[in-house]
Scaffold this motif. Structure first.
Motif, PDB file in Angstrom:
ATOM      1  N   THR A  40       0.835  -1.203   0.000  1.00 13.26           N
ATOM      2  CA  THR A  40       0.000   0.000   0.000  1.00 13.26           C
ATOM      3  C   THR A  40       0.867   1.250   0.000  1.00 13.26           C
ATOM      4  O   THR A  40       0.652   2.178  -0.788  1.00 13.26           O
ATOM      5  N   ILE A  66      -9.557   1.252  -5.045  1.00 11.37           N
ATOM      6  CA  ILE A  66      -8.566   0.355  -4.460  1.00 11.37           C
ATOM      7  C   ILE A  66      -9.053  -1.083  -4.640  1.00 11.37           C
ATOM      8  O   ILE A  66     -10.188  -1.409  -4.263  1.00 11.37           O
ATOM      9  N   TRP A  81      -3.394   3.900   4.335  1.00 11.99           N
ATOM     10  CA  TRP A  81      -4.183   4.890   3.590  1.00 11.99           C
ATOM     11  C   TRP A  81      -4.565   6.069   4.489  1.00 11.99           C
ATOM     12  O   TRP A  81      -4.369   7.232   4.130  1.00 11.99           O
ATOM     13  N   CYS A  95     -13.515   0.502  -2.648  1.00 12.53           N
ATOM     14  CA  CYS A  95     -12.555  -0.559  -2.377  1.00 12.53           C
ATOM     15  C   CYS A  95     -13.271  -1.889  -2.569  1.00 12.53           C
ATOM     16  O   CYS A  95     -14.354  -2.092  -2.019  1.00 12.53           O
ATOM     17  N   ILE A 109      -3.993   0.487  -6.624  1.00 11.64           N
ATOM     18  CA  ILE A 109      -4.682   1.758  -6.386  1.00 11.64           C
ATOM     19  C   ILE A 109      -4.723   2.559  -7.686  1.00 11.64           C
ATOM     20  O   ILE A 109      -3.694   2.744  -8.345  1.00 11.64           O
TER      21      ILE A 109
END
Length: 115
Positions: A40, A66, A81, A95, A109
Motif C-alpha cells: 500500500t 482500491i 491509507w 474498495c 490503487i
C-alpha cells in the motif's frame, strides 16, 4: 478540442493521462510479495510521484479505486491509507476485492485528480 497528454506510455497503457484539467493515473502496485502495508505504501509513493509530475498532488485527488486481492486485508491497507490522506481532502473512494495481475500483488490503487 482539448489536447490529451500521455506520459510513460507503452503499447498497453500510459501511467499518466491529462485531459481538460484532469489527471488519470494507471493502477499502481507495490513490491510483489511484500506485506499489504508495504505494498500500500509503495502504491501511494508512486501516486505521489506521478501526481507531482503531472502538476498535482494528493490534496487534489477526486476519486480513488482500491483493489485488494483479499478483503481480509482491508484494515491493514486502511492503516496506511488513513495516515497518507491529507486531512480534509479525502477523495471519493471505492474498495473491492479482485484477482490482481499476479498472485503476489495484494493491493492496486487507481487515482483520478484535478490538475
Amino acid at each position: 478540442m482539448a489536447d490529451i497528454e500521455r506520459h510513460h506510455t507503452n503499447q498497453r497503457m500510459s501511467q499518466i493521462v491529462k485531459h481538460n484539467g484532469t489527471v488519470y493515473l494507471a493502477g499502481q502496485v507495490g513490491t510483489a510479495g511484500a506485506s499489504v502495508a508495504q505494498q500500500t505504501q509503495d502504491c501511494l509513493d508512486k501516486v505521489d510521484a506521478l501526481l507531482a509530475e503531472a502538476g498535482s498532488d494528493k490534496t487534489r485527488i477526486l476519486q480513488a479505486v482500491i483493489w485488494l486481492a483479499d478483503m481480509a486485508d482491508f484494515d491493514e491497507m486502511n492503516g496506511v491509507w488513513d495516515a497518507w490522506v491529507a486531512e480534509g481532502h479525502a477523495p471519493a473512494r471505492a474498495c473491492g476485492e479482485a484477482k490482481l495481475a499476479r498472485p503476489d500483488f495484494t493491493v492496486e490503487i487507481i487515482v483520478t485528480a484535478a490538475a
